[in-house]
Design a protein around this motif. Structure first.
Motif, PDB file in Angstrom:
ATOM      1  N   PRO A 224       0.792  -1.372  -0.113  1.00 53.75           N
ATOM      2  CA  PRO A 224       0.057   0.259   0.122  1.00 53.75           C
ATOM      3  C   PRO A 224       0.738   1.300   0.113  1.00 53.75           C
ATOM      4  N   SER A 225       0.919   2.037  -1.135  1.00 52.55           N
ATOM      5  CA  SER A 225       1.944   3.179  -1.320  1.00 52.55           C
ATOM      6  C   SER A 225       1.077   4.356  -1.212  1.00 52.55           C
ATOM      7  N   ILE A 226       2.029   5.303  -0.886  1.00 52.52           N
ATOM      8  CA  ILE A 226       1.543   6.881  -1.366  1.00 52.52           C
ATOM      9  C   ILE A 226       2.829   7.275  -2.406  1.00 52.52           C
ATOM     10  N   ALA A 227       2.351   7.766  -3.530  1.00 54.61           N
ATOM     11  CA  ALA A 227       3.137   8.404  -4.472  1.00 54.61           C
ATOM     12  C   ALA A 227       3.551   9.768  -4.540  1.00 54.61           C
ATOM     13  N   LEU A 228       4.803   9.920  -3.949  1.00 54.19           N
ATOM     14  CA  LEU A 228       5.379  11.371  -3.855  1.00 54.19           C
ATOM     15  C   LEU A 228       6.089  11.642  -4.993  1.00 54.19           C
ATOM     16  N   LEU A 229       5.750  13.182  -5.375  1.00 56.73           N
ATOM     17  CA  LEU A 229       6.280  13.637  -6.655  1.00 56.73           C
ATOM     18  C   LEU A 229       6.908  15.014  -6.478  1.00 56.73           C
ATOM     19  N   ASN A 230       7.603  15.405  -7.327  1.00 56.44           N
ATOM     20  CA  ASN A 230       8.314  16.464  -6.952  1.00 56.44           C
ATOM     21  C   ASN A 230       8.124  17.501  -8.195  1.00 56.44           C
TER      22      ASN A 230
ATOM     23  N   ASP B 292       1.324  22.178   3.935  1.00 54.60           N
ATOM     24  CA  ASP B 292       2.066  21.618   5.156  1.00 54.60           C
ATOM     25  C   ASP B 292       3.743  21.434   4.776  1.00 54.60           C
ATOM     26  N   ALA B 293       4.440  21.474   5.943  1.00 52.27           N
ATOM     27  CA  ALA B 293       5.915  21.485   5.659  1.00 52.27           C
ATOM     28  C   ALA B 293       6.402  20.047   5.880  1.00 52.27           C
ATOM     29  N   ALA B 294       7.529  19.452   5.143  1.00 54.80           N
ATOM     30  CA  ALA B 294       7.988  18.257   5.084  1.00 54.80           C
ATOM     31  C   ALA B 294       9.443  18.420   5.397  1.00 54.80           C
ATOM     32  N   ALA B 295       9.977  17.434   5.886  1.00 52.99           N
ATOM     33  CA  ALA B 295      11.515  17.299   6.262  1.00 52.99           C
ATOM     34  C   ALA B 295      11.808  15.527   6.485  1.00 52.99           C
ATOM     35  N   LEU B 296      13.103  15.665   6.605  1.00 49.23           N
ATOM     36  CA  LEU B 296      13.508  14.246   7.080  1.00 49.23           C
ATOM     37  C   LEU B 296      13.472  13.999   8.403  1.00 49.23           C
TER      38      LEU B 296
ATOM     39  N   ARG C 103       8.869  13.182   7.420  1.00 51.09           N
ATOM     40  CA  ARG C 103       7.617  13.709   8.248  1.00 51.09           C
ATOM     41  C   ARG C 103       7.035  14.667   7.397  1.00 51.09           C
ATOM     42  N   ILE C 104       5.749  14.576   6.972  1.00 53.80           N
ATOM     43  CA  ILE C 104       4.967  15.205   6.072  1.00 53.80           C
ATOM     44  C   ILE C 104       3.630  15.745   6.944  1.00 53.80           C
ATOM     45  N   GLY C 105       3.506  17.021   7.299  1.00 52.41           N
ATOM     46  CA  GLY C 105       2.552  17.345   8.015  1.00 52.41           C
ATOM     47  C   GLY C 105       2.483  16.506   9.197  1.00 52.41           C
ATOM     48  N   GLY C 106       1.327  15.859   9.803  1.00 46.20           N
ATOM     49  CA  GLY C 106       1.292  15.276  10.852  1.00 46.20           C
ATOM     50  C   GLY C 106       1.667  13.644  10.683  1.00 46.20           C
ATOM     51  N   ALA C 107       2.083  13.202   9.573  1.00 46.07           N
ATOM     52  CA  ALA C 107       2.530  11.801   9.336  1.00 46.07           C
ATOM     53  C   ALA C 107       3.777  11.592   9.086  1.00 46.07           C
ATOM     54  N   THR C 108       4.455  10.366   9.108  1.00 45.85           N
ATOM     55  CA  THR C 108       5.604  10.003   8.866  1.00 45.85           C
ATOM     56  C   THR C 108       5.554   8.944   7.786  1.00 45.85           C
ATOM     57  N   LEU C 109       6.378   9.040   6.699  1.00 44.03           N
ATOM     58  CA  LEU C 109       6.480   8.350   5.746  1.00 44.03           C
ATOM     59  C   LEU C 109       7.907   7.794   5.340  1.00 44.03           C
ATOM     60  N   ARG C 110       8.083   6.361   5.101  1.00 42.12           N
ATOM     61  CA  ARG C 110       9.368   5.946   4.586  1.00 42.12           C
ATOM     62  C   ARG C 110       9.470   5.398   3.158  1.00 42.12           C
ATOM     63  N   VAL C 111      10.341   6.495   2.352  1.00 39.57           N
ATOM     64  CA  VAL C 111      10.423   6.343   1.040  1.00 39.57           C
ATOM     65  C   VAL C 111      11.073   4.865   0.468  1.00 39.57           C
ATOM     66  N   ARG C 112      10.401   3.937  -0.415  1.00 39.24           N
ATOM     67  CA  ARG C 112      10.845   2.555  -0.512  1.00 39.24           C
ATOM     68  C   ARG C 112      11.503   2.451  -1.939  1.00 39.24           C
ATOM     69  N   GLU C 113      11.009   3.144  -2.943  1.00 38.93           N
ATOM     70  CA  GLU C 113      11.302   2.723  -4.248  1.00 38.93           C
ATOM     71  C   GLU C 113      10.943   3.805  -5.184  1.00 38.93           C
ATOM     72  N   VAL C 114      11.789   4.015  -6.388  1.00 37.43           N
ATOM     73  CA  VAL C 114      11.472   4.805  -7.414  1.00 37.43           C
ATOM     74  C   VAL C 114      10.312   4.191  -8.200  1.00 37.43           C
ATOM     75  N   ILE C 115       9.605   5.238  -8.959  1.00 37.55           N
ATOM     76  CA  ILE C 115       8.579   4.674  -9.916  1.00 37.55           C
ATOM     77  C   ILE C 115       8.957   4.987 -11.163  1.00 37.55           C
ATOM     78  N   THR C 116       8.833   3.735 -11.968  1.00 38.95           N
ATOM     79  CA  THR C 116       9.095   3.737 -13.403  1.00 38.95           C
ATOM     80  C   THR C 116       8.126   4.053 -13.964  1.00 38.95           C
TER      81      THR C 116
ATOM     82  N   PHE D  45      14.792  10.752  -5.707  1.00 37.06           N
ATOM     83  CA  PHE D  45      15.448   9.541  -5.724  1.00 37.06           C
ATOM     84  C   PHE D  45      16.354   9.447  -4.746  1.00 37.06           C
ATOM     85  N   GLU D  46      16.986  10.344  -4.103  1.00 34.51           N
ATOM     86  CA  GLU D  46      17.899  10.298  -2.997  1.00 34.51           C
ATOM     87  C   GLU D  46      17.307  10.097  -1.764  1.00 34.51           C
ATOM     88  N   LEU D  47      15.919  10.251  -1.892  1.00 34.27           N
ATOM     89  CA  LEU D  47      15.250   9.903  -0.461  1.00 34.27           C
ATOM     90  C   LEU D  47      14.800   8.518  -0.409  1.00 34.27           C
TER      91      LEU D  47
END
Length: 251
Positions: free
Chosen positions: A137-143, A246-250, A186-199, A178-180
């Motif tokens: 179950p993923s969340i797609a993070l885009l730049n 919302d702010a996001a940071a490592l 930490r994005i807003g009030g949630a914490t997410l672990r970045v797992r893989e690049v999207i092809t 990709f470096e993430l």
């Protein structure tokens, strides 16, 4: 690293519509609420009606096979569990995809938007945990900077809806997402672990306003950066509210 959320999107029916949001509450180990809850299996699908397990995207109707599907917009009535779909070539449709009669209406509505050389839509599937393109179950993070760089490369503005992301961020250098991978955000009030690049696939070549193929995004990625990757998949570790701005940071 100062990052911020610029946009939030969900896709209630996989490959069949996008909806913008102002805020959302994420839950650990889950997709964004109401994202990829349903998918439309095609006539060659290797899943049976009623199956609820995750299955690869090859089983489903989607924009990579039928670009006109990319022009669908969606709106969810969460209380009623109903989805309204619109498309420039179709009358609006409101359905509960879990209802057998409504599911049949949905199949009939999307069939004219499906490329005739592709397998026809066959039935609606509902995933237990969300029918994302990843096997978790993923969340797609885009730049946003990656989108701007690719737009510049192709000499035309590209709408973010082409890339079917969930959370768009600003503050990164182009393709620095990709470096993430392997990092926790930490994005807003949630914490997410970045797992893989999207092809990426051919769905991104279609204009989300018209459903017409008008940009060779894959060639642009290969020519500019030597790959077909755009964005990253993350999993929610700690749930919480996330809103535009919302702010996001490592973490």
């Amino acid at each position: 690293m100062a990052l911020a959320v610029t946009h939030l999107w969900r896709h209630p029916i996989k490959g069949h519509g996008v909806e913008g949001l102002g805020a959302v509450t994420l839950a650990a180990g889950a997709t964004l609420p109401w994202d990829r809850v349903w998918a439309i299996a095609d006539a060659r699908a290797r899943i049976a009606p009623g199956a609820t397990e995750w299955a690869p995207c090859v089983n489903f109707s989607r924009g990579a096979k039928s670009p006109r599907l990319m022009a669908i917009r969606a709106s969810v009535d969460e209380a009623a569990g109903r989805v309204t779909l619109t498309h420039p070539a179709r009358e609006p449709l409101t359905v509960d995809p879990d209802d057998a009669g409504d599911a049949a209406r949905l199949i009939a509505w999307v069939t004219p938007l499906t490329s005739p050389e592709r397998p026809a839509p066959a039935f609606v599937a509902r995933a237990r945990v969300g029918m994302t393109d990843s096997d978790f179950p993923s969340i797609a993070l885009l730049n946003q900077a990656s989108l701007a760089a690719l737009s510049d490369r192709l000499g035309q503005p590209l709408a973010m809806e082409r890339f079917r992301g969930n959370i768009w961020l600003e503050g990164l250098a182009p393709f620095a997402e990709f470096e993430l991978v392997g990092q926790t955000l930490r994005i807003g009030g949630a914490t997410l672990r970045v797992r893989e690049v999207i092809t990426r696939c051919k769905a991104t070549t279609a204009n989300p306003e018209t459903g017409l193929v008008d940009a060779d995004t894959l060639r642009g990625l290969r020519a500019g950066w030597g790959h077909q990757d755009f964005g990253v998949y993350a999993e929610v570790v700690t749930g919480g509210r996330v809103a535009v701005g919302d702010a996001a940071a490592l973490a």
